[in-house]
Design a protein around this motif. Structure first.
Motif, mmCIF file in Angstrom:
data_model
loop_
_atom_site.group_PDB
_atom_site.id
_atom_site.type_symbol
_atom_site.label_atom_id
_atom_site.label_comp_id
_atom_site.label_asym_id
_atom_site.label_seq_id
_atom_site.Cartn_x
_atom_site.Cartn_y
_atom_site.Cartn_z
ATOM 1 N N GLY A 193 -0.992 7.468 1.349
ATOM 2 C CA GLY A 193 -2.156 8.157 0.811
ATOM 3 C C GLY A 193 -1.819 9.558 0.333
ATOM 4 O O GLY A 193 -1.021 10.272 0.941
ATOM 5 N N GLY A 194 -2.407 9.924 -0.798
ATOM 6 C CA GLY A 194 -2.219 11.275 -1.304
ATOM 7 C C GLY A 194 -0.926 11.505 -2.038
ATOM 8 O O GLY A 194 -0.628 12.634 -2.423
ATOM 9 N N VAL A 244 0.864 -1.189 0.000
ATOM 10 C CA VAL A 244 0.000 0.000 0.000
ATOM 11 C C VAL A 244 0.895 1.232 0.000
ATOM 12 O O VAL A 244 1.792 1.355 0.831
ATOM 13 C CB VAL A 244 -0.927 0.033 1.229
ATOM 14 C CG1 VAL A 244 -1.753 1.315 1.235
ATOM 15 C CG2 VAL A 244 -1.839 -1.178 1.240
#
Length: 227
Positions: free
Chosen positions: A60-61, A57
């Motif tokens: 984020g962003g 993963v």
């Protein structure tokens, strides 16, 4: 009147035997444990490095990485991570100079797959199995117009490489309207051929980015439907 002395003696003997029985049981348990291969030791044992855990993963962003100059377009490419291939958002520069749409898209995406992951992708556990020298060409004589041919036989590609390519192509102009990818190896193999100096082109197969291909690296050997 009966004497209670014998009962007192029996109770006392029983009380004395209990610690002995407990010690015997503990000794037997230790013997069984040793027999099962569990052995206590005061010597440190090197069991090797702890299994690595990867998140697969990205933060984020984060902004999608660029793969070149020019008209970069946001696309989703598949990289190997853990025991499967997973999508990563990137911006890919599509090459110019080709009359068709499918081939330049396929080449631009393959360029992106051949490049090593950036630092954030690598930290999250992403890798690429696509060989740096691999190339993609358009259809050979007699092939369907949607066919793509790689410069190496499909059977010779590393594990995950075929899954990376098929799944990356599936949602783009490199695939058909049904999201399937028609692909094969070289049109001809000059080296090691028979007396005629060449051999038949590797048969084409129609691939889909299904669960088996995404999650099993050995699925590529039997993936695809012959045309």
């Amino acid at each position: 009147m009966r004497s209670t002395a014998p009962h007192s003696t029996t109770a006392a003997a029983t009380a004395l035997r209990r610690p002995v029985l407990v010690l015997a049981a503990l000794a037997l348990l230790g013997t069984l444990t040793t027999g099962c291969g569990i052995r206590s030791t005061s010597v440190p044992v090197d069991a090797g490095a702890a299994p690595s855990r990867v998140s697969c993963v990205l933060p984020g962003g984060r902004e999608s990485s660029d793969s070149g100059d020019g008209g970069n377009l946001p696309v989703r490419v598949y990289l190997a991570c853990g025991s499967r291939v997973s999508p990563v958002d990137r911006r890919v520069a599509l090459p110019d100079g080709d009359d068709s749409e499918r081939l330049p898209v396929a080449r631009g995406l393959l360029d992106a797959l051949r490049k090593q992951p950036d630092s954030e992708e690598e930290a999250a556990g992403f890798k690429t199995a696509v060989p740096r020298a691999l190339k993609v060409h358009g259809p050979s004589e007699g092939d369907p117009a949607a066919a793509l041919r790689l410069s190496e036989p499909l059977r010779d590609l590393p594990a995950f490489a075929l899954a990376q390519i098929v799944c990356t192509y599936a949602d783009t102009a490199a695939a058909g309207s049904d999201r399937s990818v028609i692909m094969g190896g070289p049109a001809k193999a000059e080296d090691g051929a028979g007396p005629g100096g060449s051999q038949e082109a590797e048969p084409l197969r129609r691939f889909r980015c299904d669960t088996d291909l995404r999650t099993r690296p050995d699925a590529a050997d039997n993936a695809g439907t012959p045309l």
